[in-house]
Design an enzyme around this catalytic site. Structure first.
Site, short mmCIF file in Angstrom:
data_model
loop_
_atom_site.label_atom_id
_atom_site.label_comp_id
_atom_site.label_asym_id
_atom_site.label_seq_id
_atom_site.Cartn_x
_atom_site.Cartn_y
_atom_site.Cartn_z
N THR A 14 83.71 44.53 63.74
CA THR A 14 84.89 43.75 63.36
C THR A 14 85.37 44.14 61.96
O THR A 14 86.53 44.53 61.76
CB THR A 14 84.56 42.24 63.39
OG1 THR A 14 84.11 41.91 64.70
CG2 THR A 14 85.77 41.40 63.04
N ARG A 31 77.12 53.69 65.84
CA ARG A 31 76.22 53.89 66.98
C ARG A 31 76.99 54.18 68.26
O ARG A 31 76.46 54.76 69.18
CB ARG A 31 75.36 52.63 67.18
CG ARG A 31 74.31 52.45 66.14
CD ARG A 31 73.20 51.52 66.60
NE ARG A 31 73.63 50.15 66.78
CZ ARG A 31 72.87 49.10 66.48
NH1 ARG A 31 71.67 49.29 65.98
NH2 ARG A 31 73.28 47.88 66.69
N ARG A 32 78.26 53.74 68.28
CA ARG A 32 79.01 53.87 69.54
C ARG A 32 80.22 54.78 69.37
O ARG A 32 81.17 54.45 68.66
CB ARG A 32 79.47 52.48 70.00
CG ARG A 32 78.33 51.65 70.56
CD ARG A 32 78.79 50.30 71.04
NE ARG A 32 80.23 50.16 71.12
CZ ARG A 32 80.89 49.07 70.76
NH1 ARG A 32 80.24 48.04 70.30
NH2 ARG A 32 82.19 49.01 70.87
N LYS A 91 75.90 31.90 51.90
CA LYS A 91 77.01 32.01 50.95
C LYS A 91 76.79 31.07 49.76
O LYS A 91 77.07 31.43 48.61
CB LYS A 91 78.32 31.69 51.66
CG LYS A 91 78.70 32.73 52.70
CD LYS A 91 79.79 32.21 53.62
CE LYS A 91 80.20 33.25 54.65
NZ LYS A 91 81.01 32.70 55.73
N GLY A 120 86.48 37.31 66.60
CA GLY A 120 85.72 38.10 65.61
C GLY A 120 85.31 37.29 64.38
O GLY A 120 84.94 37.86 63.36
P1 NDP Z 1 79.86 43.47 64.05
O1 NDP Z 1 78.66 43.13 64.88
O2 NDP Z 1 81.20 43.32 64.64
O3 NDP Z 1 79.73 44.97 63.52
C1 NDP Z 1 78.53 45.55 63.09
C2 NDP Z 1 78.60 46.99 63.49
O4 NDP Z 1 77.51 47.67 62.90
C3 NDP Z 1 78.51 47.18 64.99
O5 NDP Z 1 79.46 48.14 65.37
C4 NDP Z 1 77.09 47.71 65.20
O6 NDP Z 1 76.98 48.59 66.28
C5 NDP Z 1 76.88 48.46 63.91
N1 NDP Z 1 75.47 48.61 63.57
C6 NDP Z 1 74.51 47.67 63.50
N2 NDP Z 1 73.35 48.20 63.11
C7 NDP Z 1 73.58 49.52 62.96
C8 NDP Z 1 72.77 50.61 62.56
N3 NDP Z 1 71.48 50.44 62.29
N4 NDP Z 1 73.34 51.85 62.50
C9 NDP Z 1 74.64 52.02 62.80
N5 NDP Z 1 75.46 51.01 63.17
C10 NDP Z 1 74.93 49.78 63.23
O7 NDP Z 1 79.72 42.61 62.72
P2 NDP Z 1 80.88 42.26 61.69
O8 NDP Z 1 81.74 43.40 61.47
O9 NDP Z 1 81.46 40.95 62.08
O10 NDP Z 1 80.01 41.94 60.38
C11 NDP Z 1 79.52 42.98 59.57
C12 NDP Z 1 79.01 42.36 58.28
O11 NDP Z 1 80.07 41.68 57.63
C13 NDP Z 1 77.92 41.31 58.48
O12 NDP Z 1 77.02 41.39 57.40
C14 NDP Z 1 78.68 40.00 58.44
O13 NDP Z 1 77.88 38.92 58.02
C15 NDP Z 1 79.73 40.32 57.41
N6 NDP Z 1 80.94 39.53 57.47
C16 NDP Z 1 81.61 39.36 58.64
C17 NDP Z 1 82.80 38.68 58.67
C18 NDP Z 1 83.59 38.48 59.92
O14 NDP Z 1 84.61 37.78 59.87
N7 NDP Z 1 83.19 39.03 61.05
C19 NDP Z 1 83.37 38.11 57.44
C20 NDP Z 1 82.59 38.34 56.25
C21 NDP Z 1 81.42 39.03 56.27
P3 NDP Z 1 76.81 48.08 67.79
O15 NDP Z 1 78.20 47.75 68.21
O16 NDP Z 1 76.23 49.24 68.46
O17 NDP Z 1 75.90 46.89 67.73
N1 HSE Z 2 80.83 34.22 60.48
C1 HSE Z 2 81.40 34.02 59.20
C2 HSE Z 2 82.31 32.82 59.22
C3 HSE Z 2 82.16 35.25 58.81
O1 HSE Z 2 82.68 32.39 60.31
O2 HSE Z 2 82.65 32.31 58.16
C4 HSE Z 2 82.71 35.20 57.42
O3 HSE Z 2 81.69 35.28 56.48
#
Ligand code: NDP
Ligand code: HSE
Length: 435
Positions: free
Chosen positions: A16, A48-49, A208, A190
């Site tokens: 995301t 990874r994908r 947080k 997301g």
């Molecule tokens: P997602 O699960 O959407 O994305 C994580 C991605 O990282 C996936 O594509 C996953 O692949 C990949 N991944 C995981 N482990 C590995 C690895 N070892 N090597 C390579 N690729 C890897 O998570 P988000 O994007 O939502 O969140 C990412 C970070 O941002 C987290 O720490 C989250 O807490 C933080 N965050 C998220 C927010 C949100 O609104 N979503 C807001 C603020 C912070 P695969 O698809 O194969 O699992």
């Molecule tokens: N999962 C978290 C939330 C993402 O819903 O606030 C933002 O950190």
């Protein structure tokens, strides 16, 4: 002609947030170049994908599944960690710092767990570890605390800092959706963590709160010691009764310093007076109210989750690195313990409470409850007995005056044992935001 300045980015994770960062770096590339005087170029992507990479239009030539291709590549200036979790992400960040790279992360779970060591490491290698996206999504709260409010002693911070929970509560309150349906919607958009229990059980907001506490008060709350309760157990009747009493039920993070230097830090569903600005924060929006001794009250509001708001925050960190050049500015490690502050034990916290009981419908019940509360020196400020039955019980909703957690726990345990009380009592704190 001057040589072109570049910030060369290794992007780890294209879920995301990573997808949002990739898309928005491309979308506003010219603007960022003009503002920073440098090009922000993604030179390597860890994924990874392959299908996801194709969907985003990432060239195969810069893709890798091997983290070392980021950490060991001299052509990468900064690693952006967006893979999440606390194992691979931890390894990636440590290796990147050790290899002399700056790091940008959105990973509050990791910072809450290992922040002290990671910031110390960044300091040791004199690299930047930036984390604007880790708290409150697109709101530039970290920069506000670190820079804008640097002249202040922080007196209190109240925040709605989990977008998923606020979104779910809003859908349940305003559109009458069930909990499961609202959660599924938040996931589809997301907003939720890969492990959604982190959101609904309050841990994400607690992570947080730990990051904010480290910034504002200089210490990291030890893992597992931050009082945390999520919204998974919230039932619609409590939302309705809270409204009848003039409150909205919100998952609220409270961080408050006492004159004795202890700091109250907690995350719980809390009744917020409808007249307070935080009561009207709905949907995925977050809001944080920070009170400083110099500035007074300040308020920060915006989208707390989702690809684009979070990308906005990640890119702000990248822009800072691009603008400042390779060394940036030196900062003390976050949570370096320069202040005398410490965590206040939960039993000592004083607050008002909402109490809902399921009691048998007979005279004298309220008197028995009031007697027990009085024996623990807890006063009642109001009572409502909604006209609804659940089997042979009726709800009894009691608002309590200020009381210490220790006393409330003891009183509730005693009340729960009464034969007229037929279910585990439900309690929520009531926040008055006293001046
Ligand atoms: P997602 O699960 O959407 O994305 C994580 C991605 O990282 C996936 O594509 C996953 O692949 C990949 N991944 C995981 N482990 C590995 C690895 N070892 N090597 C390579 N690729 C890897 O998570 P988000 O994007 O939502 O969140 C990412 C970070 O941002 C987290 O720490 C989250 O807490 C933080 N965050 C998220 C927010 C949100 O609104 N979503 C807001 C603020 C912070 P695969 O698809 O194969 O699992
Ligand atoms: N999962 C978290 C939330 C993402 O819903 O606030 C933002 O950190």
């Amino acid at each position: 002609m001057p040589t072109e300045r570049k910030l060369r980015i290794g992007l780890a994770g294209i879920g995301t947030v990573g997808g949002g960062v990739w898309a928005n770096l491309a979308r506003n590339a010219d603007l960022l170049q003009r503002r920073c005087g440098a090009t922000l170029e993604v030179v390597r992507v860890l994924a990874r994908r392959a299908d996801r990479a194709r969907e985003l239009g990432i060239p195969e030539a810069i893709l890798t599944a091997d983290p070392e291709r980021l950490t060991a590549d001299p052509a990468v200036d900064v690693v952006v960690e967006l893979i999440g979790g606390t194992t691979d992400a931890d390894r990636l960040i440590r290796a990147s710092l050790a290899a002399g790279k700056h790091v940008v992360t959105a990973n509050k779970a990791l910072l809450a767990k290992h922040g002290r060591e990671l910031f110390a490491l960044a300091s040791q290698y004199r690299r930047q570890l930036l984390f604007e996206a880790s708290v409150a999504g697109g709101i530039p709260l970290i920069k506000a605390l670190r820079e804008g409010l640097v002249a202040n002693r922080i007196e209190s911070i109240y925040g709605i800092i989990n977008g998923t929970c606020n979104y779910i509560l809003s859908l349940m309150n305003d559109r009458g959706l069930g909990y499961a349906e609202a959660l599924a919607d938040a996931k589809a958009k997301g907003y939720a963590e890969a492990d959604e229990s982190l959101d609904v059980e309050g841990h994400d907001a607690a992570h947080k709160a730990a990051v904010i506490t480290a910034l504002a008060y200089g210490f990291w709350v030890p893992e597992g010691e931050l009082p945390t309760e999520g919204i998974a157990g919230v039932r619609r009747p409590d939302i309705i009764y809270a409204r009848q009493l003039g409150y909205e039920l919100k998952l609220l993070a409270v961080i408050k310093a006492d004159p004795d230097d202890s700091v109250e830090v907690r995350v719980q569903p809390t009744l917020v007076p409808k007249s307070h600005v935080l009561a009207s924060v709905g949907g995925v929006f977050n809001a944080v109210m920070v009170r400083g001794d110099v500035v007074g009250d300040t308020l920060y509001y915006g989208r707390g989750a989702g690809a684009h708001p979070t990308a906005s925050a990640v890119i702000s960190d990248l822009a800072e690195l691009a603008c400042l050049g390779s060394e940036g500015i030196y900062r003390l490690p976050v949570g370096c313990g320069t202040c005398a502050h410490r965590l206040k034990p939960i039993e000592d916290i004083i607050s008002r409470y909402y109490l809902r009981l399921a009691v048998v419908d007979q005279p004298g019940v309220l008197a028995r409850v009031a007697t027990i509360l009085a024996a623990h020196r807890i006063g009642i400020s109001s009572v409502i007995q909604p006209e609804s039955h659940e089997g042979d019980t009726v709800p009894l909703v009691v608002m309590l005056h200020d009381a210490q957690e220790r006393a409330v726990r003891a009183a509730i345990a005693e009340i729960a044992q009464q034969d007229v009380v037929r279910a585990q009592p439900v309690t929520y704190r009531v926040e008055d935001f006293e001046t």
